[in-house]
Write an enzyme that holds these catalytic residues in place. Structure first.
Site, PDB file in Angstrom:
ATOM      1  N   ARG A  10      74.206 190.380  41.941  1.00 37.03           N
ATOM      2  CA  ARG A  10      74.610 189.816  40.639  1.00 37.03           C
ATOM      3  C   ARG A  10      73.461 189.033  40.004  1.00 37.03           C
ATOM      4  O   ARG A  10      73.262 189.075  38.787  1.00 37.03           O
ATOM      5  CB  ARG A  10      75.862 188.931  40.805  1.00 37.03           C
ATOM      6  CG  ARG A  10      76.498 188.535  39.485  1.00 37.03           C
ATOM      7  CD  ARG A  10      77.854 187.892  39.670  1.00 37.03           C
ATOM      8  NE  ARG A  10      77.765 186.611  40.364  1.00 37.03           N
ATOM      9  CZ  ARG A  10      78.824 185.869  40.693  1.00 37.03           C
ATOM     10  NH1 ARG A  10      80.046 186.279  40.386  1.00 37.03           N
ATOM     11  NH2 ARG A  10      78.671 184.721  41.315  1.00 37.03           N
TER      12      ARG A  10
ATOM     13  N   ARG B 294      57.569 185.980  25.960  1.00 35.74           N
ATOM     14  CA  ARG B 294      56.263 186.588  26.285  1.00 35.74           C
ATOM     15  C   ARG B 294      55.183 185.531  26.469  1.00 35.74           C
ATOM     16  O   ARG B 294      54.137 185.787  27.049  1.00 35.74           O
ATOM     17  CB  ARG B 294      55.824 187.549  25.157  1.00 35.74           C
ATOM     18  CG  ARG B 294      56.688 188.789  25.058  1.00 35.74           C
ATOM     19  CD  ARG B 294      56.340 189.584  23.831  1.00 35.74           C
ATOM     20  NE  ARG B 294      56.427 188.744  22.627  1.00 35.74           N
ATOM     21  CZ  ARG B 294      56.247 189.189  21.380  1.00 35.74           C
ATOM     22  NH1 ARG B 294      55.967 190.458  21.172  1.00 35.74           N
ATOM     23  NH2 ARG B 294      56.350 188.373  20.349  1.00 35.74           N
TER      24      ARG B 294
ATOM     25  N   HIS C 217      54.662 183.164  35.895  1.00 35.87           N
ATOM     26  CA  HIS C 217      55.705 184.052  36.409  1.00 35.87           C
ATOM     27  C   HIS C 217      56.989 183.244  36.468  1.00 35.87           C
ATOM     28  O   HIS C 217      56.976 182.024  36.288  1.00 35.87           O
ATOM     29  CB  HIS C 217      55.317 184.528  37.812  1.00 35.87           C
ATOM     30  CG  HIS C 217      55.034 183.387  38.746  1.00 35.87           C
ATOM     31  ND1 HIS C 217      56.037 182.675  39.361  1.00 35.87           N
ATOM     32  CD2 HIS C 217      53.875 182.792  39.101  1.00 35.87           C
ATOM     33  CE1 HIS C 217      55.486 181.708  40.066  1.00 35.87           C
ATOM     34  NE2 HIS C 217      54.187 181.746  39.934  1.00 35.87           N
TER      35      HIS C 217
ATOM     36  N   LYS D  57      75.064 185.182  34.548  1.00 34.91           N
ATOM     37  CA  LYS D  57      75.141 183.794  35.035  1.00 34.91           C
ATOM     38  C   LYS D  57      73.826 183.124  34.643  1.00 34.91           C
ATOM     39  O   LYS D  57      72.891 183.035  35.434  1.00 34.91           O
ATOM     40  CB  LYS D  57      75.369 183.761  36.542  1.00 34.91           C
ATOM     41  CG  LYS D  57      76.860 183.641  36.877  1.00 34.91           C
ATOM     42  CD  LYS D  57      77.119 183.497  38.347  1.00 34.91           C
ATOM     43  CE  LYS D  57      76.995 182.080  38.823  1.00 34.91           C
ATOM     44  NZ  LYS D  57      78.162 181.248  38.512  1.00 34.91           N
TER      45      LYS D  57
ATOM     46  N   GLU E 209      89.075 182.332  31.755  1.00 34.05           N
ATOM     47  CA  GLU E 209      88.815 181.819  33.103  1.00 34.05           C
ATOM     48  C   GLU E 209      88.681 180.302  33.029  1.00 34.05           C
ATOM     49  O   GLU E 209      88.855 179.719  31.951  1.00 34.05           O
ATOM     50  CB  GLU E 209      87.544 182.449  33.676  1.00 34.05           C
ATOM     51  CG  GLU E 209      86.292 182.177  32.849  1.00 34.05           C
ATOM     52  CD  GLU E 209      85.013 182.730  33.475  1.00 34.05           C
ATOM     53  OE1 GLU E 209      84.994 182.969  34.686  1.00 34.05           O
ATOM     54  OE2 GLU E 209      84.031 182.890  32.743  1.00 34.05           O
TER      55      GLU E 209
HETATM   56  N1  PXG Z   1      83.678 181.757  36.559  1.00 34.32           N
HETATM   57  C1  PXG Z   1      82.545 181.100  36.256  1.00 34.32           C
HETATM   58  C2  PXG Z   1      82.260 180.802  34.834  1.00 34.32           C
HETATM   59  C3  PXG Z   1      81.667 180.700  37.280  1.00 34.32           C
HETATM   60  O1  PXG Z   1      80.542 180.074  36.952  1.00 34.32           O
HETATM   61  C4  PXG Z   1      83.195 181.677  38.893  1.00 34.32           C
HETATM   62  C5  PXG Z   1      83.994 182.052  37.834  1.00 34.32           C
HETATM   63  C6  PXG Z   1      83.573 182.082  40.278  1.00 34.32           C
HETATM   64  O2  PXG Z   1      82.697 183.094  40.727  1.00 34.32           O
HETATM   65  P1  PXG Z   1      82.384 183.319  42.273  1.00 34.32           P
HETATM   66  O3  PXG Z   1      81.455 184.471  42.281  1.00 34.32           O
HETATM   67  O4  PXG Z   1      81.748 182.057  42.786  1.00 34.32           O
HETATM   68  O5  PXG Z   1      83.670 183.610  42.925  1.00 34.32           O
HETATM   69  C7  PXG Z   1      82.014 180.950  38.627  1.00 34.32           C
HETATM   70  C8  PXG Z   1      81.196 180.456  39.776  1.00 34.32           C
HETATM   71  C9  PXG Z   1      79.911 175.131  41.395  1.00 34.32           C
HETATM   72  C10 PXG Z   1      79.619 176.134  40.387  1.00 34.32           C
HETATM   73  O6  PXG Z   1      78.978 174.396  41.772  1.00 34.32           O
HETATM   74  C11 PXG Z   1      80.058 177.462  40.495  1.00 34.32           C
HETATM   75  C12 PXG Z   1      79.748 178.384  39.517  1.00 34.32           C
HETATM   76  C13 PXG Z   1      79.033 177.934  38.448  1.00 34.32           C
HETATM   77  C14 PXG Z   1      78.638 176.638  38.346  1.00 34.32           C
HETATM   78  C15 PXG Z   1      78.903 175.723  39.315  1.00 34.32           C
HETATM   79  O7  PXG Z   1      81.074 175.036  41.792  1.00 34.32           O
HETATM   80  N2  PXG Z   1      80.059 179.744  39.515  1.00 34.32           N
END
Ligand code: PXG
Length: 289
Positions: free
Chosen positions: A50, A103, A108, A150, A183
């Protein structure tokens, strides 16, 4: 604590990148949050996949292969002697000038891996369930900034989190532009109605969470009917059970939404069964270090 930056380990106090890094200046970069349980990294391949997909869409070249990224994560865990950990993988566009043109980032991408002890929701929330609310800030539109990426720009979610906190709630349910359930700020959402599971489809501005996918897998294996289906607030209010899924929270029950009691007002039987099955998986599956 030792932090991995571009192949080297630094003490926490020396773990720094430039103020000209576009990750800081523009949120130009991608990240993942991963967990390990008793020296097994859960769904590591899926998280790295991902991460590379997010990077691909924003045309950010990660300066290493997926295999090398796996080794770097494992090496960070070993260096920090962590048995159970939360791993934050960050790739920024790198150092550029003050304009947003990527750019101009001459060097990197910066690859950063932080491994820390996991900060969990208090036990009380798992026993009693969360009371959550929907908030005014809608989830980013997939046509504008697709939630599947993400990215380091999480202000959309942070605004929603602030609204929840201001209203005295632990978590926010975010809707899409039509008012359907998308969500939560860092978790996906599920409901149970007459022993069927429902969760919003990806096209609703819902991140395809890895925990969400794991729950759908568990449901399939246990012959629990599960559907990716558009959900309204009404369907949430009249559901028998509701829970959130995410790497940090795992599976956490919800007992109240916008002041409406969900089911019996206590964590539901199916939610608890799924949590039990999920915990079993984290004990036996994963990449060892
Ligand atoms: N929705 C969003 C918007 C997310 O950022 C999930 C769902 C759950 O995805 P996973 O793959 O983890 O089952 C996320 C997860 C934290 C934290 O520290 C977690 C996320 C983003 C920011 C902080 O708990 N991602």
């Amino acid at each position: 604590m030792k932090v991995y930056i571009n192949g080297k380990f630094y003490d926490k106090k020396d773990a720094k990148v430039s103020v000209f890094d576009h990750g800081l200046l523009y949120g130009d970069g991608v990240f993942e949050g991963i967990r390990s349980y008793n020296r097994l990294v859960f769904k590591l391949k899926e998280h790295i996949e991902r991460l590379f997909e997010s990077a691909h869409t924003i045309m950010l070249e990660i300066p290493m292969t997926k295999e090398k990224m796996v080794r770097a994560v494992l090496s960070t865990l070993k260096t920090n002697k962590l048995k159970d950990a939360y791993i934050r993988l960050v790739v920024t566009r790198g150092e550029g000038d003050l304009g947003l043109d990527p750019r101009k980032c001459l060097g990197h991408a910066n690859v950063i891996i932080i491994a820390d002890r996991i900060a969990l929701y208090p036990d009380k929330f798992y026993k009693e369930g969360l009371k959550i609310i929907t908030v005014p800030t809608i989830r980013n539109l997939p046509e504008a900034l697709n939630p599947q990426i993400k990215s380091l720009n999480y202000l959309n979610n942070i605004l929603a989190k602030i609204e929840a906190i201001n209203a005295g709630s632990e978590e926010a349910i975010m809707l899409d532009s039509l008012g359907y359930i998308a969500e939560c700020t860092g978790d996906n959402i599920f409901i149970v109605k007459r022993n069927h599971l429902y969760t919003p489809p990806q096209c609703m501005g819902t991140l395809r969470g890895i925990t969400r996918d794991t729950v759908l897998d568990i449901a399939r294996k246990n012959r629990i009917p599960a559907h990716e289906h558009v959900l309204t607030r009404h369907e949430l209010f009249i559901s028998d059970e509701c829970f959130l899924t995410g790497t940090a929270a795992e599976i956490i029950p919800v007992v109240k939404v916008d002041g409406r009691r969900i089911g019996s007002g206590k964590p539901g039987a199916l939610t608890l069964k799924l949590l039990k099955e999920f915990k079993k998986l984290t004990k036996k599956e994963g990449v060892k270090y």
